[in-house]
Enzyme design. Structure first.
Site, short mmCIF file in Angstrom:
data_model
loop_
_atom_site.label_atom_id
_atom_site.label_comp_id
_atom_site.label_asym_id
_atom_site.label_seq_id
_atom_site.Cartn_x
_atom_site.Cartn_y
_atom_site.Cartn_z
N HIS A 97 0.84 -1.21 0.00
CA HIS A 97 0.00 0.00 0.00
C HIS A 97 0.86 1.25 0.00
O HIS A 97 1.95 1.27 0.59
CB HIS A 97 -0.99 0.01 1.16
CG HIS A 97 -0.39 0.01 2.54
ND1 HIS A 97 -0.13 1.16 3.22
CD2 HIS A 97 0.00 -1.00 3.34
CE1 HIS A 97 0.38 0.87 4.40
NE2 HIS A 97 0.48 -0.44 4.51
N ASP A 99 -0.49 4.36 0.80
CA ASP A 99 -0.98 5.37 1.75
C ASP A 99 -0.25 5.18 3.07
O ASP A 99 0.36 4.14 3.32
CB ASP A 99 -2.49 5.27 1.95
CG ASP A 99 -2.93 3.93 2.54
OD1 ASP A 99 -2.37 2.89 2.13
OD2 ASP A 99 -3.79 3.92 3.43
N ASP A 131 6.32 1.40 6.50
CA ASP A 131 4.91 1.01 6.35
C ASP A 131 4.23 1.94 5.36
O ASP A 131 3.62 2.92 5.75
CB ASP A 131 4.22 1.05 7.72
CG ASP A 131 2.77 0.58 7.66
OD1 ASP A 131 2.38 -0.04 6.66
OD2 ASP A 131 2.02 0.85 8.62
N GLU A 165 -5.22 1.38 2.50
CA GLU A 165 -5.04 0.30 3.47
C GLU A 165 -5.18 0.78 4.90
O GLU A 165 -5.78 0.12 5.73
CB GLU A 165 -3.66 -0.35 3.28
CG GLU A 165 -3.52 -1.70 3.99
CD GLU A 165 -3.00 -1.61 5.41
OE1 GLU A 165 -3.00 -2.64 6.10
OE2 GLU A 165 -2.59 -0.52 5.85
N GLU A 166 -4.64 1.98 5.18
CA GLU A 166 -4.69 2.47 6.57
C GLU A 166 -6.08 2.95 6.95
O GLU A 166 -6.31 3.42 8.05
CB GLU A 166 -3.66 3.60 6.78
CG GLU A 166 -2.22 3.22 6.48
CD GLU A 166 -1.61 2.23 7.47
OE1 GLU A 166 -2.35 1.66 8.29
OE2 GLU A 166 -0.39 2.01 7.41
N HIS A 227 -20.70 26.00 28.48
CA HIS A 227 -19.82 26.58 29.49
C HIS A 227 -19.97 25.73 30.75
O HIS A 227 -21.08 25.57 31.26
CB HIS A 227 -20.27 28.03 29.73
CG HIS A 227 -19.37 28.82 30.61
ND1 HIS A 227 -19.04 28.45 31.88
CD2 HIS A 227 -18.72 30.00 30.38
CE1 HIS A 227 -18.24 29.35 32.41
NE2 HIS A 227 -18.01 30.31 31.51
N THR A 329 -12.65 25.43 29.54
CA THR A 329 -13.70 24.93 30.45
C THR A 329 -14.98 24.63 29.67
O THR A 329 -16.04 25.21 29.90
CB THR A 329 -13.99 25.97 31.55
OG1 THR A 329 -14.23 27.22 30.91
CG2 THR A 329 -12.83 26.08 32.51
N SER A 416 -2.99 -6.36 11.30
CA SER A 416 -4.02 -6.85 10.37
C SER A 416 -3.75 -6.36 8.95
O SER A 416 -3.41 -5.20 8.76
CB SER A 416 -5.40 -6.33 10.80
OG SER A 416 -5.58 -6.49 12.18
N HIS A 444 3.24 3.45 12.40
CA HIS A 444 2.08 4.13 13.00
C HIS A 444 2.47 5.06 14.14
O HIS A 444 1.60 5.70 14.73
CB HIS A 444 1.02 3.14 13.53
CG HIS A 444 0.36 2.34 12.47
ND1 HIS A 444 -0.88 1.76 12.62
CD2 HIS A 444 0.75 2.02 11.22
CE1 HIS A 444 -1.21 1.12 11.52
NE2 HIS A 444 -0.22 1.25 10.65
C1 LIG Z 1 0.34 -4.72 9.40
C2 LIG Z 1 0.04 -3.52 8.49
N1 LIG Z 1 1.26 -2.88 8.13
C3 LIG Z 1 -0.84 -2.53 9.20
O1 LIG Z 1 -0.34 -1.61 9.83
N2 LIG Z 1 -2.16 -2.72 9.14
C4 LIG Z 1 -3.12 -1.88 9.81
C5 LIG Z 1 -4.38 -2.02 9.02
C6 LIG Z 1 -5.66 -1.67 9.69
C7 LIG Z 1 -6.19 -0.45 9.88
N3 LIG Z 1 -7.39 -0.68 10.45
C8 LIG Z 1 -7.54 -1.96 10.59
N4 LIG Z 1 -6.50 -2.58 10.10
C9 LIG Z 1 -3.26 -2.30 11.25
O2 LIG Z 1 -2.97 -3.46 11.60
O3 LIG Z 1 -3.66 -1.45 12.07
ZN LIG Z 2 1.05 -1.42 6.24
ZN LIG Z 3 -0.01 0.54 8.69
#
Ligand SMILES: C[C@H](N)C(=O)N[C@@H](Cc1c[nH]cn1)C(=O)O
Ligand SMILES: [Zn+2]
Ligand SMILES: [Zn+2]
Length: 475
Positions: A97, A99, A131, A165-166, A227, A329, A416, A444
């Site tokens: 990916h 992104d 990543d 992907e992210e 407030h 506040t 994941s 991340h």
């Molecule tokens: C393992 C991969 N590089 C990654 O960082 N995947 C993310 C993808 C994701 C985002 N929301 C749900 N899955 C992760 O594992 O957070």
């Molecule tokens: Zn990744």
């Molecule tokens: Zn990632």
């Protein structure tokens, strides 16, 4: 075996500055998929990859995915590419990916996140370095090194690079299913480089991932932010309700407090019990990548089991909450809590959602609040566990030994990549995860990096894997 690899490796070393420059250009494009304002940059990054691939002689198609559900935003295109079309060669489908996660210097970065900064110790810092821009460019660099060394490319390479992907790989499942018997029809196996070694020294091949169910809990009541001097003590506060809901989900030791989750987890088998001892992993390396010693368990086995084969629940944040420095506040009128559950065999997505909804609704009801609440899943993706007893893994193991001089560990991963299962099911082929980066890369997180050594040796590894794939007998 794989006689041309030495010349290939020499060429990778000779081109290493050009490969780092390519990574520098990629990191400079802030392709953050979760921020609407950055969408043009995500599209620009896809175009950058398409242009680089075209220059290398690949056939490239930019596939639109339509609108992002619930918005007016175009999803970034998927970059589909083919390099080589020789019926006498195996065909490998690779996915990655382009992104990245959000990043701002003020988050605590030591360097500008979208400027690749190379440290004297070889760390190449920048968002997306590990990543997943470094690994994605690894495939392009492998093609270039073959071309300039004049070595025949050992396989046909199909590439699928996405830009969401992210953000849960919006739209990609449909494309994979639609292309399984078309663009991906020739694939003999799949390889994904988008995860990390367990430590910093021993490479690994990965055959399992956890799934991810990501939830939002919205609580609202007042018509506008209030407030706290005027309305504090007179109005029921959405944030108070939300914090109480969120604190009821998980305890300090990571135990998930929602009934119906633990019951779904597969029991540990005798075979599995013996798996963990041989894995090259120490609590010291974990403490190094964690940046502290605040681990739940003190021993390797329970830690690995917690990451690979147990579910976990993490609280991520609260949209609408006051989070800036200072002392405002305010009583926020509406807040949205975000949490996710990493899922494992044999957990079912729908059963897990039902358990979460039932529990959160019950906790909210018991609060006796006059506010309103709704809970829903933002995205879900299933866990994946495959067999590493396949020529795809054997080829990668041989390549690892050739490049790194050690046998790889066979690991599962706590993160994941939901499309892994989609690729497996749609193509019916074996999927291998072949990581480039190490456990201290900080994906991340702030100061994400890819070590120069892992990038350059990783490019050798991806190329060597393709050579060993070409030599493997079918099984
Ligand atoms: C393992 C991969 N590089 C990654 O960082 N995947 C993310 C993808 C994701 C985002 N929301 C749900 N899955 C992760 O594992 O957070
Ligand atoms: Zn990744
Ligand atoms: Zn990632």
């Amino acid at each position: 075996m794989a006689p041309q690899l030495d010349s290939y490796f020499q060429q990778v070393d000779a081109l290493s500055d050009a490969f780092i420059e390519r990574l520098r250009q990629a990191v400079a494009i802030p392709s953050v998929s979760s921020e609407a304002a950055r969408r043009p940059d995500v599209v620009r990054m896809g175009q950058f990859l398409a242009d680089e691939l075209t220059k290398l002689g690949a056939h490239v198609e930019l596939r639109p995915l339509g609108k992002q559900p619930g918005t007016d935003l175009d999803l970034p295109p998927v970059v589909l590419a083919r390099y080589g079309n020789d019926k006498n060669k195996r065909t490998i489908l690779v996915y990655g990916h382009y992104d990245v996660q959000p990043a701002q210097k003020t988050d605590g970065w030591d360097t500008e996140p979208f400027e690749l900064t190379i440290m004297p110790d070889g760390r190449m810092c920048g968002r997306g370095s590990t990543d997943d821009k470094g690994p994605v460019l690894g495939w392009l660099n492998a093609i270039e090194a073959h071309k300039s060394a004049g070595i025949e490319f050992p396989v046909n390479l199909l590439m699928c690079f996405e830009g969401m992907e992210e953000y849960g790989s919006e739209g990609l499942d449909d494309l994979i299913n639609a292309e399984a018997k078309k663009f991906f029809a020739d694939a003999d196996a799949v390889c994904i480089s988008d995860n990390y070694w367990l430590g910093t020294e021993r490479p690994c091949l990965t055959y399992g991932l956890r799934g991810c169910n990501y939830y939002s809990v919205e609580v609202w009541g007042p018509g506008a932010d209030l407030h706290s001097g005027v309305f504090g003590g007179t109005a029921q506060e959405p944030m108070t309700d939300l914090v109480r809901i969120m604190s009821s989900l998980v305890d300090t030791n990571g135990n998930i407090l929602i009934p119906g989750i633990a019951e779904q987890v597969a029991p540990v088998t005798a075979e599995e019990e013996g798996l963990y001892d041989d894995i090259s992993f120490t609590m010291e390396t974990l403490h190094e990548s964690l940046g502290s010693k605040t681990t739940i368990f003190d021993d390797k086995k329970r830690t690995l089991m917690a990451r690979w084969r147990q579910p976990s629940l993490s609280l991520h944040g609260i949209e609408g909450a006051f989070s800036a420095p200072g002392a405002k506040t305010v009583i926020p009128a509406k807040v949205i809590g975000k949490f996710s559950i990493r899922t494992v065999p044999n957990m079912d997505i729908d059963k897990t959602n039902e358990a979460v909804y039932r529990y959160v609704e019950d906790v909210f009801k018991k609060l006796g609040s006059k506010n309103s609440m709704k809970v829903y899943a933002q995205h879900t993706g299933k866990w994946w566990v495959a067999s590493p007893k396949h020529w795809n893994f054997s080829a990668a193991a041989k390549a690892t030994e050739r490049v790194w001089g050690v046998k790889p560990d066979f690991t599962r991963e706590g993160g994941s990549i939901p499309v892994t299962l989609t690729f497996e099911q749609a193509t019916g082929k074996n999927v291998l995860l072949l990581p480039m980066g190490s456990s201290t890369d900080g994906a991340h997180s702030i100061n994400e990096k890819l070590d120069k050594r892992n990038y350059i040796e990783g490019i050798k590894l991806l190329g060597a894997y393709l050579h060993y794939v070409a030599e493997e007998p079918m099984n």
